[in-house]
Design a protein around this motif. Structure first.
Motif, PDB file in Angstrom:
ATOM      1  N   GLY A 112     -21.895   0.674 -14.340  1.00  0.00           N
ATOM      2  CA  GLY A 112     -22.224   1.907 -13.698  1.00  0.00           C
ATOM      3  C   GLY A 112     -21.235   2.394 -12.676  1.00  0.00           C
ATOM      4  O   GLY A 112     -21.665   1.385 -11.671  1.00  0.00           O
ATOM      5  N   ALA A 113     -20.579   3.319 -12.585  1.00  0.00           N
ATOM      6  CA  ALA A 113     -19.819   3.508 -11.631  1.00  0.00           C
ATOM      7  C   ALA A 113     -20.389   4.316 -10.390  1.00  0.00           C
ATOM      8  O   ALA A 113     -20.090   4.362  -9.269  1.00  0.00           O
ATOM      9  N   ALA A 220     -15.096  11.046 -21.554  1.00  0.00           N
ATOM     10  CA  ALA A 220     -15.182  12.143 -20.592  1.00  0.00           C
ATOM     11  C   ALA A 220     -13.985  12.206 -19.982  1.00  0.00           C
ATOM     12  O   ALA A 220     -13.430  11.185 -19.551  1.00  0.00           O
ATOM     13  N   ASN A 221     -13.643  13.488 -19.620  1.00  0.00           N
ATOM     14  CA  ASN A 221     -12.235  13.761 -18.896  1.00  0.00           C
ATOM     15  C   ASN A 221     -12.562  14.956 -17.753  1.00  0.00           C
ATOM     16  O   ASN A 221     -13.866  15.526 -17.804  1.00  0.00           O
ATOM     17  N   GLU A 255     -18.697   5.140 -22.803  1.00  0.00           N
ATOM     18  CA  GLU A 255     -20.091   5.171 -22.359  1.00  0.00           C
ATOM     19  C   GLU A 255     -20.214   5.816 -20.884  1.00  0.00           C
ATOM     20  O   GLU A 255     -19.517   5.275 -19.954  1.00  0.00           O
ATOM     21  N   HIS A 256     -21.051   6.646 -20.599  1.00  0.00           N
ATOM     22  CA  HIS A 256     -21.277   7.267 -19.524  1.00  0.00           C
ATOM     23  C   HIS A 256     -22.926   7.699 -19.196  1.00  0.00           C
ATOM     24  O   HIS A 256     -23.615   7.512 -20.194  1.00  0.00           O
ATOM     25  N   GLY A 257     -22.971   7.818 -18.031  1.00  0.00           N
ATOM     26  CA  GLY A 257     -24.338   8.594 -17.615  1.00  0.00           C
ATOM     27  C   GLY A 257     -24.121   9.787 -16.916  1.00  0.00           C
ATOM     28  O   GLY A 257     -23.429  10.125 -16.274  1.00  0.00           O
ATOM     29  N   TRP A 258     -25.306  10.686 -16.940  1.00  0.00           N
ATOM     30  CA  TRP A 258     -25.456  12.008 -16.415  1.00  0.00           C
ATOM     31  C   TRP A 258     -26.669  11.820 -15.454  1.00  0.00           C
ATOM     32  O   TRP A 258     -27.691  12.156 -16.111  1.00  0.00           O
ATOM     33  N   SER A 259     -26.166  11.927 -13.882  1.00  0.00           N
ATOM     34  CA  SER A 259     -27.219  11.945 -13.272  1.00  0.00           C
ATOM     35  C   SER A 259     -27.382  13.099 -12.302  1.00  0.00           C
ATOM     36  O   SER A 259     -26.351  14.069 -12.477  1.00  0.00           O
ATOM     37  N   PHE A 264     -20.744   9.684 -14.660  1.00  0.00           N
ATOM     38  CA  PHE A 264     -20.194   8.651 -14.178  1.00  0.00           C
ATOM     39  C   PHE A 264     -20.035   7.369 -15.531  1.00  0.00           C
ATOM     40  O   PHE A 264     -20.800   7.833 -16.377  1.00  0.00           O
ATOM     41  N   ASN A 265     -18.848   6.968 -15.362  1.00  0.00           N
ATOM     42  CA  ASN A 265     -18.566   5.895 -16.551  1.00  0.00           C
ATOM     43  C   ASN A 265     -19.399   4.666 -16.270  1.00  0.00           C
ATOM     44  O   ASN A 265     -19.582   4.222 -15.006  1.00  0.00           O
ATOM     45  N   ILE A 266     -19.761   3.961 -17.209  1.00  0.00           N
ATOM     46  CA  ILE A 266     -20.791   2.919 -17.263  1.00  0.00           C
ATOM     47  C   ILE A 266     -19.860   1.637 -17.191  1.00  0.00           C
ATOM     48  O   ILE A 266     -20.163   0.717 -16.663  1.00  0.00           O
ATOM     49  N   GLU A 267     -18.888   1.827 -17.604  1.00  0.00           N
ATOM     50  CA  GLU A 267     -17.914   0.520 -17.814  1.00  0.00           C
ATOM     51  C   GLU A 267     -16.553   0.785 -16.840  1.00  0.00           C
ATOM     52  O   GLU A 267     -16.423   1.646 -16.153  1.00  0.00           O
ATOM     53  N   GLY A 268     -15.832  -0.428 -16.939  1.00  0.00           N
ATOM     54  CA  GLY A 268     -14.663  -0.411 -16.098  1.00  0.00           C
ATOM     55  C   GLY A 268     -13.410  -0.705 -17.008  1.00  0.00           C
ATOM     56  O   GLY A 268     -12.271  -0.982 -16.300  1.00  0.00           O
TER      57      GLY A 268
END
Length: 528
Positions: A112-113, A220-221, A255-259, A264-268
């Motif tokens: 999670g970024a 996502a972009n 993988e992403h989250g939407w807050s 934000f990207n979940i990964e690196g």
């Protein structure tokens, strides 16, 4: 065993003389090659084989049935329960097994970024190359973060420890056991590194909704003006290809989250399929395969070490893992604003879904819950005709909570931020597979760009008579007759029959949701 006993056993393991913590990329590459785990390719990537398991083992994945979480889990064929006693027994066996290894490797990092919802994690691996895989795919800490790092979740990977089903209570020698209460993920009997990645995604799919954050299996972009686009889609739909746009920066590929803050990207890092990879078709992925990258099950020439990405001898599921900064056109850090455009990708081999259609909120929720695409003939042994695939929320194997929880959150986000949602069919037109033709990529790109650029916001549409979808009547760069799928078929009666057939498949699949999603079905499902 209680949480204190679990913690004490883990501390004893981590204090062992065989523990190597936070090794650098060169150190891990050296370890992996010295120990015979992997070899270097001509490009400097580390190449490993995963033995007989070249993909995930969903039938061997279990969630421990625990008082604090059992009423929240959507139990069934995906989320299968296992007792705490079985977990404890295997946990002790694996810990004792790992204590005897000459070396173990520990990666400490994050998922999670978004700093406000970031998960602190550690991964203990038997293989150096597995640790390199995690180093590249999870979010790497700064020197300051590493010094104060305290893991909330621990993943333990012991690929050479095989369970005895008769004694250990598992389905096979392989096991992926998740204890949400003890915050341990136990993986054994499989060398496939994807299990390490997806186990944490499953945890995030549990934790994030609890914090009112939508977790998503999508790429996502973002454009120069900060306009964010999400791309959902199963394998073969074109998610990676369409989200990789030279005019837009990549936030993340899977993988992403939407807050409340945005996406934000979940990964690196990225975990890309490499079968039939070429510099011409996918230059971003091709150029990312270099020193520090990990290749899984890619066939290489034993003398020249040149990869043959067209060779599927070991598996069709060949993969490359690399840190996201190996891609040039990215957002750093991997966060952006709220999505303006959401694209659901489907490869309809029946050739009846429109190449692009605008969705209402209820239709978006319906198609999100459906997660439809087609498995095509020839892609797997025994598949002789198109087979429909429905994967809830475009990621059913990784969703511990009821699917409607994620769909309802998506609907709320669409309402809050005014995102426009489009269903894009990258499959067939003019007839089903074997009769019609695959949709031209140039047409699909033109349609997706028009959607992202806002050119379809006020465009005239017609409503499809079977699925109720709203089809734009004109898009620059796309022939008008392509936009309406029925017009593209020479045999209109055949189209009507096939459209009715697919409509019924959607309805049958949605039966599992009718008790809890009747309003979504009525307003968002097929109308004929």
């Amino acid at each position: 065993m209680n949480s204190v006993e679990i913690s004490n056993e883990l501390k004893e393991l981590l204090n062992g003389d065989n523990i190597k913590v936070q090794l650098s990329v060169p150190q891990l590459v050296e370890k992996a090659t010295e120990r015979g785990e992997a070899t270097l390719t001509v490009d400097g990537a580390l190449r490993a084989e995963t033995g007989k398991y070249t993909g995930r083992s969903p039938k061997d994945k279990y969630i421990v049935e625990e008082e604090s979480t059992k009423d929240k889990i959507d139990w069934g064929s995906v989320n299968r329960p296992i007792s705490a006693e079985v977990f404890d027994q295997l946990y002790l066996k694996v810990i004792n097994y790992l204590k005897e290894k000459d070396e173990l490797y520990v990666f400490k990092g994050f998922a999670g970024a978004d700093k406000e919802s970031q998960l602190s994690l550690q991964v203990i691996t038997e293989y150096a190359w597995h640790n390199l895989f995690c180093h590249q795919l999870f979010i790497r800490p700064t020197e300051e973060e590493a010094a104060s790092h305290v893991a909330e979740f621990t993943v333990i990977g012991a690929p050479n420890f095989k369970a005895d089903p008769l004694v250990d209570g598992t389905e096979s020698e392989t096991f992926i056991l998740v204890s949400l209460e003890k915050k341990i993920i136990l993986i054994g009997g499989t060398e496939y590194a994807g299990e390490l990645k997806k186990s944490i995604f499953g945890i995030m799919n549990y934790l994030l909704p609890e914090r009112d954050i939508l977790s998503m299996h999508c790429s996502a972009n973002v454009g120069e003006d900060g306009d964010v686009a999400l791309f959902f889609g199963l394998s073969g739909t074109g998610k990676t290809t369409l989200s990789a746009d030279s005019n837009r920066k990549l936030i993340g590929d899977d993988e992403h989250g939407w807050s409340d803050n945005g996406v934000f990207n979940i990964e690196g890092g990225c975990y890309a399929k490499t079968i039939n990879l070429s510099a011409e078709k996918e230059p971003e992925i091709y150029n990312a395969i270099r020193f520090g990258s990990v290749l899984e099950n890619v066939v290489i020439d034993p003398e020249t070490r040149v990869p043959d990405y067209d060779d599927s001898t070991l598996t069709e599921n060949t993969r490359a893992a690399y840190p996201i900064h190996y891609i040039d056109n990215i957002v750093t850090p991997s966060v952006a604003g709220h999505p303006k455009t959401i694209v659901f990708l489907t490869a309809d081999a029946f050739g009846v879904l429109p190449p692009i259609s605008k969705l209402t909120k209820e239709q978006a929720m319906y198609h999100f819950l459906s997660g439809f695409t087609s498995k095509l003939a020839g892609t797997e042994r025994g598949v002789t005709h198109p087979e429909p695939v429905f994967s809830t929320c475009f990621g059913s194997p990784f969703l511990p909570l009821p699917a409607t929880r994620y769909a309802e959150m998506l609907g709320e986000k669409i309402d809050q931020h005014g995102a426009q949602v489009f269903l894009v069919n990258t499959g067939w037109t003019g007839g089903e597979y074997g009769v019609g033709n695959r949709m031209k990529l140039s047409y699909t790109r033109a349609m997706v760009r028009a959607a992202i650029d806002g050119k379809l916001t006020n465009v005239d549409t017609i409503q499809d008579s079977v699925f109720g979808l709203h089809i734009p009547t004109s898009i620059k760069g796309v022939p008008d007759e392509v936009l309406n799928p029925r017009d593209a078929w020479a045999d209109k009666e055949a189209y009507d029959q096939k459209a009715a057939f697919l409509s019924n498949l959607f309805k049958e699949n949605f039966n599992k949701f009718t008790n809890v999603a009747e309003d979504i079905l009525k307003k968002g499902g097929p109308i004929a």
